[in-house]
Design an enzyme around this catalytic site. Sequence first.
Site, PDB file in Angstrom:
ATOM      1  N   GLU A 115     -11.380  -0.212  -3.483  1.00  0.00           N
ATOM      2  CA  GLU A 115     -10.499   0.232  -2.404  1.00  0.00           C
ATOM      3  C   GLU A 115      -9.492   0.915  -2.985  1.00  0.00           C
ATOM      4  O   GLU A 115      -9.188   0.755  -4.170  1.00  0.00           O
ATOM      5  CB  GLU A 115     -10.157  -0.871  -1.391  1.00  0.00           C
ATOM      6  CG  GLU A 115      -9.225  -2.050  -2.006  1.00  0.00           C
ATOM      7  CD  GLU A 115      -8.955  -3.047  -1.004  1.00  0.00           C
ATOM      8  OE1 GLU A 115      -9.349  -3.047   0.033  1.00  0.00           O
ATOM      9  OE2 GLU A 115      -8.211  -4.050  -1.533  1.00  0.00           O
ATOM     10  N   ASP A 175       0.883  -1.108   0.250  1.00  0.00           N
ATOM     11  CA  ASP A 175       0.177  -0.101  -0.049  1.00  0.00           C
ATOM     12  C   ASP A 175       0.807   1.304   0.165  1.00  0.00           C
ATOM     13  O   ASP A 175       0.721   2.289   1.012  1.00  0.00           O
ATOM     14  CB  ASP A 175      -0.913  -0.058   1.254  1.00  0.00           C
ATOM     15  CG  ASP A 175      -1.550  -1.108   1.254  1.00  0.00           C
ATOM     16  OD1 ASP A 175      -2.277  -1.875   0.497  1.00  0.00           O
ATOM     17  OD2 ASP A 175      -2.024  -1.644   2.418  1.00  0.00           O
TER      18      ASP A 175
HETATM   19  O1  FUB Z   1      -3.250  -3.660   3.570  1.00  0.00           O
HETATM   20  C1  FUB Z   1      -4.512  -3.693   4.002  1.00  0.00           C
HETATM   21  C2  FUB Z   1      -5.569  -3.745   2.792  1.00  0.00           C
HETATM   22  O2  FUB Z   1      -5.209  -4.361   1.744  1.00  0.00           O
HETATM   23  C3  FUB Z   1      -5.609  -2.039   2.386  1.00  0.00           C
HETATM   24  O3  FUB Z   1      -6.234  -1.281   3.114  1.00  0.00           O
HETATM   25  C4  FUB Z   1      -6.081  -2.365   0.860  1.00  0.00           C
HETATM   26  O4  FUB Z   1      -6.136  -1.284   0.185  1.00  0.00           O
HETATM   27  C5  FUB Z   1      -5.618  -3.567   0.618  1.00  0.00           C
HETATM   28  O5  FUB Z   1      -4.209  -3.433  -0.161  1.00  0.00           O
END
Ligand code: FUB
Length: 331
Positions: free
Chosen positions: A225, A17
């Site tokens: 997301e 991320d």
């Molecule tokens: O790293 C945890 C979660 O996985 C993140 O918040 C999302 O975007 C995905 O990458």
Amino acid sequence: MRTPFNQPIVTHIYTADPSAHVFEGKLYIYPSHDLDHNEPSNDNGDQYKMEDYHVLSIDEIGGEVTDHGQVLHVRDVPWASKQMWAPDAAYKNGKYYLFFPARDHEDVFRIGVATSMSPQGPFEAEPHYIPGSFSIDPAVLVDDDNQSYMYFGGLWGGQLEKWQSGSYKPDVAEGPPHDQPALGPYVAKLSEDMLSFEGQPQQISIVDEDGNPILAGDEERRYFEGPWMHKHHNLYYLSYSTGTTHQIVYAVSENPQGPFQYKGVILSPVVGWTTHHSIVEFNGKWFLFYHDSSLSEGVNHKRCVKYVELNIGEDGTIETIHPYEVIEAEA
Ligand code: FUB
């Protein structure tokens, strides 16, 4: 020096991320720090058990990466209980801000802020999460007029479905029906001191080339997301993960709050379930920071950050990166 394409930027810890920014002439990367464990996975993302953040920096493209060490731990965040997921950082009025999601003591994801006088931290957390914040994956744009915006939200483990009614409903797991507009990320204006929202967060509309909302069943294009916002030639570029179809895609608007028109794919699927990125301009070139799970040979929750130069056309079109095809061609 050639960009070290498709190589983990660090291998001594698992990272994911990546939010990249240029601060004080250097590239700073604010990643998640994946824990090295072998517990089972589920669709709620319980395997993403992260407890702290490290800050990384690079002086020049292709150069050594410095790990500035642990800059914030969940034990030092009074409101948070676990799961320090994807963070972002921003600079305003002489201070650096680290924005991060975590579950509160009721197991609800919230978004908090920590501050530092240096881009490399350490960061000191505010005692409470941002009032009115929810879900995950904050990305902050400080616009040219100094107004700041936070983009956030994630489906499934990120709990966005549970906020559809405007308040938290723990038992709701489904989004809208497939033939209805998809849930979008949210945008909130940040206050001048960057510590609170100005007004209610608004859901962003993402539309197709005819102006029709992208539907919930359109999993190749709908928001899942990992929002990121960058500005180029006075246009706002919202990029994000499509989750179940594992792509990073983008949409464009003249307004930072949208609506955004879908444009195309930035990154094709990588090794591992999640995909999450940031886009940054450094010394006149644009770079995509992203992650995959190659360092752990495919374990979804043990990821590694990588970067590559992005090709952006005169008209602003972003060329799709196929990371494994390019590396084969270069070999
Ligand atoms: O790293 C945890 C979660 O996985 C993140 O918040 C999302 O975007 C995905 O990458």
